[in-house]
Design an enzyme around this catalytic site. Structure first.
Site, PDB file in Angstrom:
ATOM      1  N   SER B  46       0.803  -1.233   0.000  1.00 61.16           N
ATOM      2  CA  SER B  46       0.000   0.000   0.000  1.00 61.16           C
ATOM      3  C   SER B  46       0.834   1.279   0.000  1.00 61.16           C
ATOM      4  O   SER B  46       0.279   2.366  -0.043  1.00 61.16           O
ATOM      5  CB  SER B  46      -0.938   0.026   1.207  1.00 61.16           C
ATOM      6  OG  SER B  46      -1.804  -1.078   1.183  1.00 61.16           O
ATOM      7  N   HIS B  50       3.258   4.073   8.078  1.00 60.22           N
ATOM      8  CA  HIS B  50       2.356   4.195   9.217  1.00 60.22           C
ATOM      9  C   HIS B  50       3.104   4.765  10.412  1.00 60.22           C
ATOM     10  O   HIS B  50       4.255   4.395  10.650  1.00 60.22           O
ATOM     11  CB  HIS B  50       1.810   2.814   9.599  1.00 60.22           C
ATOM     12  CG  HIS B  50       1.064   2.139   8.483  1.00 60.22           C
ATOM     13  ND1 HIS B  50      -0.187   2.534   8.103  1.00 60.22           N
ATOM     14  CD2 HIS B  50       1.393   1.104   7.678  1.00 60.22           C
ATOM     15  CE1 HIS B  50      -0.604   1.764   7.106  1.00 60.22           C
ATOM     16  NE2 HIS B  50       0.336   0.887   6.828  1.00 60.22           N
ATOM     17  N   SER B 346       7.111   0.320   6.830  1.00 62.43           N
ATOM     18  CA  SER B 346       7.215   1.444   7.766  1.00 62.43           C
ATOM     19  C   SER B 346       8.257   1.189   8.848  1.00 62.43           C
ATOM     20  O   SER B 346       8.825   2.125   9.405  1.00 62.43           O
ATOM     21  CB  SER B 346       5.883   1.682   8.472  1.00 62.43           C
ATOM     22  OG  SER B 346       4.836   1.688   7.563  1.00 62.43           O
ATOM     23  N   CYS B 407       9.422   7.219 -23.210  1.00 59.77           N
ATOM     24  CA  CYS B 407       8.114   6.860 -22.634  1.00 59.77           C
ATOM     25  C   CYS B 407       7.230   8.087 -22.698  1.00 59.77           C
ATOM     26  O   CYS B 407       7.477   9.081 -22.035  1.00 59.77           O
ATOM     27  CB  CYS B 407       8.278   6.390 -21.186  1.00 59.77           C
ATOM     28  SG  CYS B 407       6.733   6.305 -20.265  1.00 59.77           S
ATOM     29  N   CYS B 409       3.982   8.421 -21.939  1.00 58.91           N
ATOM     30  CA  CYS B 409       2.987   8.650 -20.885  1.00 58.91           C
ATOM     31  C   CYS B 409       3.604   9.339 -19.674  1.00 58.91           C
ATOM     32  O   CYS B 409       2.988  10.196 -19.061  1.00 58.91           O
ATOM     33  CB  CYS B 409       2.352   7.340 -20.450  1.00 58.91           C
ATOM     34  SG  CYS B 409       1.558   6.434 -21.773  1.00 58.91           S
ATOM     35  N   CYS B 449       6.578   2.409 -25.291  1.00 55.47           N
ATOM     36  CA  CYS B 449       8.022   2.461 -25.037  1.00 55.47           C
ATOM     37  C   CYS B 449       8.670   1.089 -25.018  1.00 55.47           C
ATOM     38  O   CYS B 449       9.879   0.985 -25.189  1.00 55.47           O
ATOM     39  CB  CYS B 449       8.324   3.220 -23.748  1.00 55.47           C
ATOM     40  SG  CYS B 449       7.754   2.401 -22.247  1.00 55.47           S
TER      41      CYS B 449
END
Ligand SMILES: Cc1cc2nc3c(=O)[nH]c(=O)nc-3n(C[C@H](O)[C@H](O)[C@H](O)COP(=O)(O)OP(=O)(O)OC[C@H]3O[C@@H](n4cnc5c(N)ncnc54)[C@H](O)[C@@H]3O)c2cc1C
Ligand SMILES: Cc1cc2nc3c(=O)[nH]c(=O)nc-3n(C[C@H](O)[C@H](O)[C@H](O)COP(=O)(O)OP(=O)(O)OC[C@H]3O[C@@H](n4cnc5c(N)ncnc54)[C@H](O)[C@@H]3O)c2cc1C
Lengths: 421, 499
Positions: B46, B50, B346, B407, B409, B449
């Site tokens: 994620s 934290h 973390s 690339c 994008c 790319c």
């Protein structure tokens, strides 16, 4: 940072950009610049080595590179400035573009008019969310086309194709000619989404099966693709339980649609059509920002380059008129609406007095295939202004209708295009 | 090969330990079985740092997480890693039950010595998150939840370690460990034997297997899969904080994270799996993530079209559900780090400091004097898109490769890709380049790319494109040259799909 001034800057040196620049030149614009991010002009045509280009525009059958070369040569005979290997990274409403290349570094150009001609990109595996592993061997058909036709390498040998878009069909034949085994093409919809001629010439002639109403439900393979699970889908596009089978293969090519490449147009602040995913445009191919024009696949995805060239000439001519202040706005714009069984229509509105134009060309796609129909243009009173017979219409084939301008002399509030039996 | 310390595993934990120890006069070797560092759990999570507000501070993972939070800023400054300590998180709630959970968590944060959290009402929530569902009534706001790019961090840690003398061996898998009378004899790998004084087992999902190579262990890993959607940068502004969705009777709470790069990451569910290599996303699970979290919190975000990729990560959950860190029972010179699931990212700097203590405690003959030439700083890689126009232009004038965009994008230049291939831990495949530069990480997912990056790798490494892979092993991108197959007698098999 270097700064330049041009009358017109064309972004993109594909068929749209080239034709637009040429036409602006013919209409007397002095300083024109084409920015193309590739080292070569020609856009996507560079990798389309198959034939079938130019049938209407040149009345002969050319390959993609041949078609592009005719325009490139014509541009090179003029004093149109060309910056290759140049990526435009920003466009403002005030028509300042920022671009970058190895020679100038980052530079700015102030333009009087801008023509957007950046083409489109392919939808990916994720844009249609196929679950499963993430191995090598899954790529879009256009990427495979580049590997094969430009780099000289094969992405794989045992191939399944998802989507019956034109690039997928073209690649089915191309890979077969290279000695690969194309095991089949799967299409989610109950009809082929590509041109009929491509289905016949690329699949039927080579004995490659096309399974309609089928999709891929899972991708298998840790390192390299090993198989795909396929299933039939119901009317709601959901897999039908019990129809799933697993097909071993080393390559999955995706031909699941093209999306106009509009990140720059967004920066320029133009308004968009949620259906085409391109800018809203009028009959002069002017966007919602005065002086910013758009043409080709950046505006809406075309099947045939011939239509791109025609549309681009319109944009080039209009940009020239815009600079010379020769466009006269109508007192009230006429909206062009999509009626029964019409997906979209370009232009979305008619903004200017016709001047010398005799007709307004309307490009459109139907939502569903139909046979023996009439395509009608009605005004805001519901009166049919023009009707055109068609043997077959299909979403995969763009339709063009020419509306005589005298029909809209009464300034209707809107026009509505419909398909009727 | 003799070495003082052999670290097994090039995830964030192994890399952080390598960097922790490289300041001393130690000979350190890190082995990673994959083709690059950061190809395990450290790349699919994620990406939140934290502060430990909702964690049990008495557990080892709680203590280390709280400790690490005070170390993060300095570490990231030295490594030039983009760390956003103040992204903030909000636990969004719809009901009184959710409010009750918030109150508990608020209390817990105080117990853990943290401050600054508060419970927002509906109106405050609408101001904090203008696009969130109108149904949201409460929110537990924690201004101190951070975000980071986890592969950037892992890469920077490993690179800095290499700059300070650590030897990294990629595609080197530990297959066995030989001990005698509680002493390490040798470590077997596919490329030969190492003779370390100390072994640090930071093998993530396989840490229990590695520990099991020297003795019977109690701790074991049961992998738990979490899947994600990643949204196009167009949506980057839509979600302002990391937003937790509340649990439902059938589903745990999940999270939506505005990443440091400007995308929205949304996930992750928790599904026990048997296979430690099962990273497949599953349609029904993705539907659940969408309906339970994305659509429930941000109804305007579509299921399809704006998602640029989906992926899954495996949590290396242990039988105790806590970190298990310590010496092997019968081999004191072996240090195991088992069950480093969330908040492992973390906790990394505190885990590394603890690992150092454990290495000192082994009593092996190791020189812990500091190296005078130790350099804690990793120079920032050239990232053109973050530069002001003048600096960018000047750089391109010096090296035109920086002006050649590969690339489209993410606007990554050829120069940046060449840098990635030439960095202390060289990128040798498409995904390795992607992790270092973001080329191929944008909305077209490398469609544009990919062929161009293959060309650059071919040129720079002098290898045939047929040997270029997506991510090492047998993940080759291309299988043959054109014209080869068509010339074969008989050709390929021609079996078609039969329904
Ligand atoms: C794979 C494929 C097969 C096709 N086959 C056929 C066929 O058989 N027959 C047929 O008639 N038509 C075919 N078409 C359709 C036709 O080729 C296209 O409609 C046509 O090329 C579109 O032209 P364009 O100029 O709009 O876009 P493109 O050809 O895509 O050109 C756009 C150009 O803009 C450049 N560009 C984009 N962004 C930037 C930027 N920021 N800065 C600078 N430059 C930029 C790009 O590099 C590119 O060169 C095919 C299309 C594809 C994709
Ligand atoms: C879904 C999910 C969400 C998460 N979210 C967060 C979060 O928001 N915040 C947070 O703090 N933490 C989070 N975590 C936890 C965090 O990602 C992990 O704790 C951390 O990445 C673990 O790092 P690692 O180095 O131990 O493992 P890994 O990154 O898996 O590294 C282990 C390495 O060892 C290598 N290896 C294995 N066996 C061998 C062998 N025999 N020989 C050589 N090498 C070997 C592997 O290839 C791998 O590269 C999340 C985890 C998951 C799965």
């Amino acid at each position: 940072m270097k700064k330049y001034n041009y009358d017109i800057v064309v972004i993109g040196g594909g068929p749209a950009g080239l034709a637009a620049a040429l036409e602006a030149k013919k209409n007397g614009v002095e300083k024109i610049l084409i920015c193309e991010r590739s080292a070569r002009l020609g856009g996507i045509l560079e990798q389309c080595i198959h034939n079938g280009f130019g049938l209407t525009y040149f009345k002969e059958e050319l390959t993609g590179p041949e078609y592009a070369t005719r325009f490139i040569k014509a541009v090179e005979k003029t004093d149109i400035a060309i910056k290759r290997g140049t990526m435009v990274i920003d466009v403002t409403q005030d028509k300042v573009i920022t671009a970058e290349n190895g020679e100038d570094g980052l530079f700015e150009v102030q333009a009087k008019a801008i023509i957007l001609a950046m083409g489109c990109r392919e939808r990916t595996r994720e844009s249609i969310t196929i679950p499963g592993d993430r191995p090598a061997g899954v790529m879009t058909a256009g990427t495979a086309q580049r590997y094969v036709n430009i780099n000289g390498y094969l992405p794989g040998k045992e191939i399944v194709i998802l989507g019956s878009g034109d690039i997928g069909l073209i690649m089915a034949r191309r890979m077969t000619l290279e000695g690969c085994n194309v095991k089949g093409v799967l299409e989610l919809m109950p009809y082929s989404t590509g041109l009929m001629r491509n289905k016949v010439q690329c699949l039927d002639d080579f004995g490659i099966p096309l399974y309609l109403s089928h999709t891929i439900t899972k991708i298998h393979g840790k390192e390299r693709l090993s198989a795909v699970s396929i299933a039939e889908v119901d009317d709601h596009k959901q897999p039908v339980p019990g129809t799933e089978i697993t097909v071993p293969c080393d390559t999955l090519l995706l031909s699941v649609g093209l999306i106009p490449e509009n990140e720059l147009s967004q920066k320029a602040g133009v308004a968009f059509d949620p259906v085409t995913k391109g800018p809203l445009a009028d009959e002069k191919r002017c966007t919602s920002v005065p002086g910013i024009f758009a043409c080709g696949n950046v505006l809406h995805v075309h099947d045939l380059v011939d239509n791109v060239s025609e549309e681009a000439q319109n944009a080039g001519r209009s940009a020239a008129c815009y600079i010379k202040n020769q466009l006269t706005r109508r007192t009230q714009s006429i909206a062009v609406k999509a009626g029964n069984n019409i997906g979209y229509v370009v232009p979305q509105q008619i903004d200017f007095e016709p001047g010398k134009d005799k007709v307004v060309k309307l490009y459109m796609r139907v939502k569903h295939p139909a046979q023996k129909v009439a395509m009608t243009i009605a005004n805001d009173q519901g009166n049919i202004l023009a009707s055109f017979k068609r043997e077959v219409v299909a979403p995969g084939s763009m339709e063009t209708l020419a509306l005589p301008v005298k029909m809209i002399a009464g300034n209707p509030e809107f026009l509505k295009i419909s398909v009727t039996n | 090969m003799e070495t003082d310390v052999l670290i097994i595993g090039g995830g964030v934990i192994g890399s952080c330990i390598a960097r922790q120890l490289c300041r001393y006069h130690l000979d350190i070797t890190l082995v990673e079985k994959q083709s690059d560092v950061c190809m395990g759990t450290s790349k699919a999570n994620s990406s939140m740092v934290h502060d430990g507000y909702n964690i049990d501070g008495h557990k080892l993972k709680g203590r280390l997480c709280l400790e690490a939070n005070t170390m993060y800023e300095k570490m990231c400054r030295e490594l030039n890693v983009d760390y956003r300590p103040a992204t903030g998180s909000i636990f969004a709630g719809f009901t009184e039950d959710h409010l009750a959970i918030m109150k508990q968590q608020l209390e817990n944060s105080k117990t853990n010595g943290l401050s600054g959290l508060y419970i927002a009402n509906h109106d405050q929530m609408m101001a904090l998150e203008p696009n969130i569902s109108r149904e949201v009534q409460y929110g537990l706001v924690n201004p101190n939840t951070g975000t980071i790019n986890p592969f950037d961090l892992t890469m920077a840690l490993a690179e800095n370690a290499v700059m300070n003398g650590v030897k990294v061996f990629l595609e080197t898998e530990v297959t066995n460990i030989h001990t005698r009378k509680g002493k390490i004899e040798s470590v077997e790998t596919n490329i030969g034997r190492f003779k370390p004084k100390v072994i640090i087992n930071a093998a993530g999902l396989y840490s229990d297997k590695i520990a099991g190579m020297v003795e019977k262990v109690d701790g074991y890993i049961h992998p738990r899969k979490g899947s994600y959607f990643l949204y196009d940068k167009k949506w980057g502004d839509h979600v302002k904080h990391c937003i937790y969705s509340p649990p439902t009777p059938v589903s745990k709470g999940m999270i939506m994270v505005p990443t440091t790069e400007g995308n929205i990451l949304a996930g992750s569910n928790a599904v026990e799996v048997n296979d430690r290599e099962d990273f497949a996303t599953v349609g029904a699970e993705m539907d659940e993530i969408y309906s339970h979290t994305i659509h429930r919190l941000f109804p305007k975000m579509p299921r399809m079209g704006e998602v640029i990729t989906a992926f899954a990560g495996l949590r290396a959950a242990s039988n105790t559900e806590d970190f298990i860190i310590g010496h092997a029972k019968t081999v004191p010179a072996m240090i195991n780090l088992i069950g480093i699931q969330s908040p492992g990212l973390s906790s990394a700097p505190a885990i590394a400091r603890m690992a150092e203590e454990l290495v000192r405690e082994t009593g092996e003959d190791l020189d812990f004097s500091e190296r005078p030439d130790y350099n804690p700083n990793r120079p920032a890689p050239v990232i053109l898109r973050n530069m002001d126009p003048e600096t960018r232009s000047a750089l391109i004038q010096k090296n035109p490769d920086y002006g050649s965009i590969v690339c489209r994008c993410e606007t990554i230049s050829k120069g940046e890709i060449l840098d990635a291939i030439r960095r202390p831990i060289p990128a040798r495949n498409l995904d390795a380049i992607k992790r270092r530069t973001r080329a191929g990480m944008g909305r077209c997912q490398g469609g544009f790319c990919g062929p161009r990056v293959v060309g650059i790798l071919e040129e720079e490494l002098g290898i045939t494109p047929l040997n270029i892979t997506k991510r090492g092993g047998r993940s080759n991108i291309l299988l043959d040259k054109t014209k080869d197959l068509s010339l074969l007698e008989g050709g390929a098999n021609s079996e078609k799909i039969q329904l």
